[in-house]
Scaffold this motif. Structure first.
Motif, PDB file in Angstrom:
ATOM      1  N   SER A 126       0.816  -1.216   0.000  1.00  0.00           N
ATOM      2  CA  SER A 126       0.000   0.000   0.000  1.00  0.00           C
ATOM      3  C   SER A 126       0.850   1.266   0.000  1.00  0.00           C
ATOM      4  O   SER A 126       0.353   2.351   0.314  1.00  0.00           O
ATOM      5  N   HIS A 127       2.111   1.149  -0.349  1.00  0.00           N
ATOM      6  CA  HIS A 127       2.997   2.320  -0.386  1.00  0.00           C
ATOM      7  C   HIS A 127       2.427   3.385  -1.324  1.00  0.00           C
ATOM      8  O   HIS A 127       1.949   3.078  -2.417  1.00  0.00           O
ATOM      9  N   HIS A 128       2.492   4.648  -0.894  1.00  0.00           N
ATOM     10  CA  HIS A 128       1.856   5.722  -1.661  1.00  0.00           C
ATOM     11  C   HIS A 128       2.442   5.889  -3.061  1.00  0.00           C
ATOM     12  O   HIS A 128       1.748   6.351  -3.979  1.00  0.00           O
ATOM     13  N   LEU A 129       3.719   5.518  -3.265  1.00  0.00           N
ATOM     14  CA  LEU A 129       4.312   5.690  -4.589  1.00  0.00           C
ATOM     15  C   LEU A 129       3.709   4.753  -5.632  1.00  0.00           C
ATOM     16  O   LEU A 129       3.802   5.011  -6.831  1.00  0.00           O
ATOM     17  N   ARG A 130       3.068   3.687  -5.186  1.00  0.00           N
ATOM     18  CA  ARG A 130       2.420   2.787  -6.156  1.00  0.00           C
ATOM     19  C   ARG A 130       1.300   3.501  -6.913  1.00  0.00           C
ATOM     20  O   ARG A 130       1.058   3.202  -8.091  1.00  0.00           O
ATOM     21  N   SER A 131       0.638   4.431  -6.253  1.00  0.00           N
ATOM     22  CA  SER A 131      -0.404   5.191  -6.949  1.00  0.00           C
ATOM     23  C   SER A 131       0.115   6.500  -7.518  1.00  0.00           C
ATOM     24  O   SER A 131      -0.414   7.007  -8.512  1.00  0.00           O
ATOM     25  N   ALA A 132       1.189   7.051  -6.913  1.00  0.00           N
ATOM     26  CA  ALA A 132       1.705   8.344  -7.388  1.00  0.00           C
ATOM     27  C   ALA A 132       2.556   8.210  -8.641  1.00  0.00           C
ATOM     28  O   ALA A 132       2.421   9.004  -9.592  1.00  0.00           O
ATOM     29  N   VAL A 133       3.449   7.235  -8.677  1.00  0.00           N
ATOM     30  CA  VAL A 133       4.421   7.128  -9.772  1.00  0.00           C
ATOM     31  C   VAL A 133       3.767   7.066 -11.155  1.00  0.00           C
ATOM     32  O   VAL A 133       4.231   7.734 -12.092  1.00  0.00           O
ATOM     33  N   PRO A 134       2.675   6.301 -11.367  1.00  0.00           N
ATOM     34  CA  PRO A 134       2.090   6.249 -12.722  1.00  0.00           C
ATOM     35  C   PRO A 134       1.575   7.589 -13.227  1.00  0.00           C
ATOM     36  O   PRO A 134       1.363   7.762 -14.434  1.00  0.00           O
ATOM     37  N   ARG A 135       1.380   8.564 -12.330  1.00  0.00           N
ATOM     38  CA  ARG A 135       0.858   9.866 -12.750  1.00  0.00           C
ATOM     39  C   ARG A 135       1.956  10.856 -13.103  1.00  0.00           C
ATOM     40  O   ARG A 135       1.669  11.939 -13.628  1.00  0.00           O
ATOM     41  N   TYR A 136       3.205  10.510 -12.839  1.00  0.00           N
ATOM     42  CA  TYR A 136       4.323  11.360 -13.263  1.00  0.00           C
ATOM     43  C   TYR A 136       4.636  11.106 -14.739  1.00  0.00           C
ATOM     44  O   TYR A 136       4.463   9.992 -15.243  1.00  0.00           O
ATOM     45  N   ASP A 137       5.115  12.139 -15.412  1.00  0.00           N
ATOM     46  CA  ASP A 137       5.474  11.991 -16.821  1.00  0.00           C
ATOM     47  C   ASP A 137       6.729  11.160 -17.012  1.00  0.00           C
ATOM     48  O   ASP A 137       6.908  10.520 -18.053  1.00  0.00           O
ATOM     49  N   LEU A 138       7.602  11.172 -16.015  1.00  0.00           N
ATOM     50  CA  LEU A 138       8.885  10.484 -16.139  1.00  0.00           C
ATOM     51  C   LEU A 138       9.465  10.290 -14.747  1.00  0.00           C
ATOM     52  O   LEU A 138       9.281  11.130 -13.865  1.00  0.00           O
ATOM     53  N   VAL A 139      10.161   9.189 -14.558  1.00  0.00           N
ATOM     54  CA  VAL A 139      10.958   8.977 -13.353  1.00  0.00           C
ATOM     55  C   VAL A 139      12.423   9.033 -13.748  1.00  0.00           C
ATOM     56  O   VAL A 139      12.855   8.356 -14.688  1.00  0.00           O
ATOM     57  N   LEU A 140      13.190   9.881 -13.059  1.00  0.00           N
ATOM     58  CA  LEU A 140      14.633   9.927 -13.211  1.00  0.00           C
ATOM     59  C   LEU A 140      15.257   9.418 -11.915  1.00  0.00           C
ATOM     60  O   LEU A 140      14.702   9.607 -10.833  1.00  0.00           O
ATOM     61  N   THR A 141      16.397   8.793 -12.029  1.00  0.00           N
ATOM     62  CA  THR A 141      17.118   8.332 -10.842  1.00  0.00           C
ATOM     63  C   THR A 141      18.587   8.697 -10.997  1.00  0.00           C
ATOM     64  O   THR A 141      19.065   8.941 -12.102  1.00  0.00           O
ATOM     65  N   TYR A 142      19.300   8.737  -9.858  1.00  0.00           N
ATOM     66  CA  TYR A 142      20.729   9.006 -10.014  1.00  0.00           C
ATOM     67  C   TYR A 142      21.539   7.728 -10.033  1.00  0.00           C
ATOM     68  O   TYR A 142      22.715   7.731  -9.798  1.00  0.00           O
ATOM     69  N   GLY A 143      20.888   6.653 -10.383  1.00  0.00           N
ATOM     70  CA  GLY A 143      21.573   5.387 -10.552  1.00  0.00           C
ATOM     71  C   GLY A 143      20.570   4.273 -10.729  1.00  0.00           C
ATOM     72  O   GLY A 143      19.361   4.508 -10.745  1.00  0.00           O
ATOM     73  N   GLY A 144      21.068   3.065 -10.914  1.00  0.00           N
ATOM     74  CA  GLY A 144      20.150   1.947 -10.890  1.00  0.00           C
ATOM     75  C   GLY A 144      20.317   0.883 -11.942  1.00  0.00           C
ATOM     76  O   GLY A 144      20.129  -0.292 -11.653  1.00  0.00           O
TER      77      GLY A 144
END
Length: 362
Positions: free
Chosen positions: A129-147
């Protein structure tokens, strides 16, 4: 493009390892013609430990660490920005900001920028039920500084439209070789704040090596090490401001990098320390992690250790001449392939590729 960036702090590195990443990257993004406004909370004593003045390449807005504070700042940003960025690990009201920025109208563009993707994804994986599971799909893009691929796949699996790593790098105008400073002239140096998911690894890689080599001198910079069982040959410095980092890296025979447990597990997440230390002319010893050869060549440009015993063996056999050779090769590699200028150009290409959305697409 007008960019509103919500992060931990641009002006203070106190309990804020992402500061130099933000500075190096955003300065070069601004140099490409973008206007950057950095929103940061007045929290965690960071403003009392500032190590730079407000830069001339970004506007810094410091908001109260309150519900009204972040909401007012976000409303201000949404009115004028073409792009709103929410970085992970702001430190206060992260969940609220993550969800509120994801829920903004179709304009401005929205990016979630994860500066600790392995730890974030571990938390998401353990909580259905982590909040990012519902938030992330609504962002246009995810950037990370690694991975690398594992982080990209994990973000796509929770609904990210796309995930692109923009790795840490070097700002050669900030990190460069200095003459040795006797205050930091030890055999092995480590800069690391005391954090729960890194403490056991520092015990293994740094303190174990110190105990194995009682005649060698070790130095530890970073906050949180006021208590605990520390070997007698380890000097504790407390918080070391960024203005002293070049001298710190340049003065010891070697500098140790110890990844947090989640970063070592995921791989492909070289911390800022790798690039900064190499840029300052340090001979690097690092714990082992997947993908290191993508950035520096083991045994030639960096020394890799599987455990504290291996760190001690590297240090025992290391001469000043060999340390200088390793450091020189590392710095040339980083300058050629891993500068923030190159990362900013990558960001610029990504922004050009984002299709502008229209109201009809809502």
């Amino acid at each position: 493009m007008n960019i509103a960036f919500f992060g931990s702090s641009l002006v203070s590195s106190y309990w804020n390892g992402a500061a130099t990443y933000y500075r190096g990257l955003l300065k070069e993004i601004a140099a490409l013609g973008h206007a950057v406004t950095f929103f940061e909370p007045d929290a965690l004593e960071r403003q009392a430990h500032r190590d730079i003045d407000d830069p001339d390449w970004a506007r810094v807005v410091i908001y109260p660490a309150t519900s009204d504070g972040w909401q007012h700042s976000l409303a201000q940003a949404a009115r004028s920005a073409d792009l709103v960025v929410k970085a992970s690990g702001v430190g206060v009201f992260d969940e609220e900001l993550d969800s509120a920025i994801a829920g903004l109208p179709m304009r401005p563009l929205r990016i979630y920028w994860d500066v600790d993707a392995p730890a974030t994804l571990q938390a998401v994986g353990e909580n259905r039920s982590h909040h990012l599971r519902s938030a992330v799909p609504r962002y246009d893009l995810v950037l990370t500084y690694g991975g690398g691929e594992r982080v990209i796949s994990a973000y796509r699996a929770i609904g990210a439209r796309d995930c692109v790593p923009i790795y840490n790098a070097l700002d050669p105008r900030t990190h460069f070789p200095l003459q040795s400073n006797s205050s930091f002239a030890y055999d092995l140096g480590l800069l690391a704040n005391r954090l729960p998911d890194r403490e056991a690894r520092i015990e293994e890689y740094f303190f174990r090596a110190a105990r194995a080599l009682p005649a060698k001198r070790f130095v530890l910079g970073g906050s949180g090490w006021d208590s605990g069982r520390i070997p007698a040959n380890v000097e504790r410095l407390g918080h070391v401001g960024t203005g002293h980092h070049n001298a710190f890296f340049a003065s010891a025979l070697a500098t140790l990098n110890v990844n947090r447990a989640s970063m070592a597990e995921y791989g492909f997440s070289p911390p800022t320390r790798i690039f900064e230390a190499a840029g300052a002319g340090a001979c690097l010893i690092t714990d082992a992690w997947e993908g290191i050869e993508r950035f520096l060549e083991p045994d030639s440009e960096i020394l890799v250790a599987a455990d504290g015993e291996a760190v001690a063996a590297h240090l025992q056999s290391l001469t000043s001449a060999r340390a200088a050779e390793i450091a020189g090769r590392a710095r040339r590699r980083i300058l050629a392939h891993h500068t923030y200028r190159q990362r900013a150009l990558q960001f610029d290409r990504l922004m050009e590729g984002l299709n502008p959305r229209t109201e009809a697409a809502e």
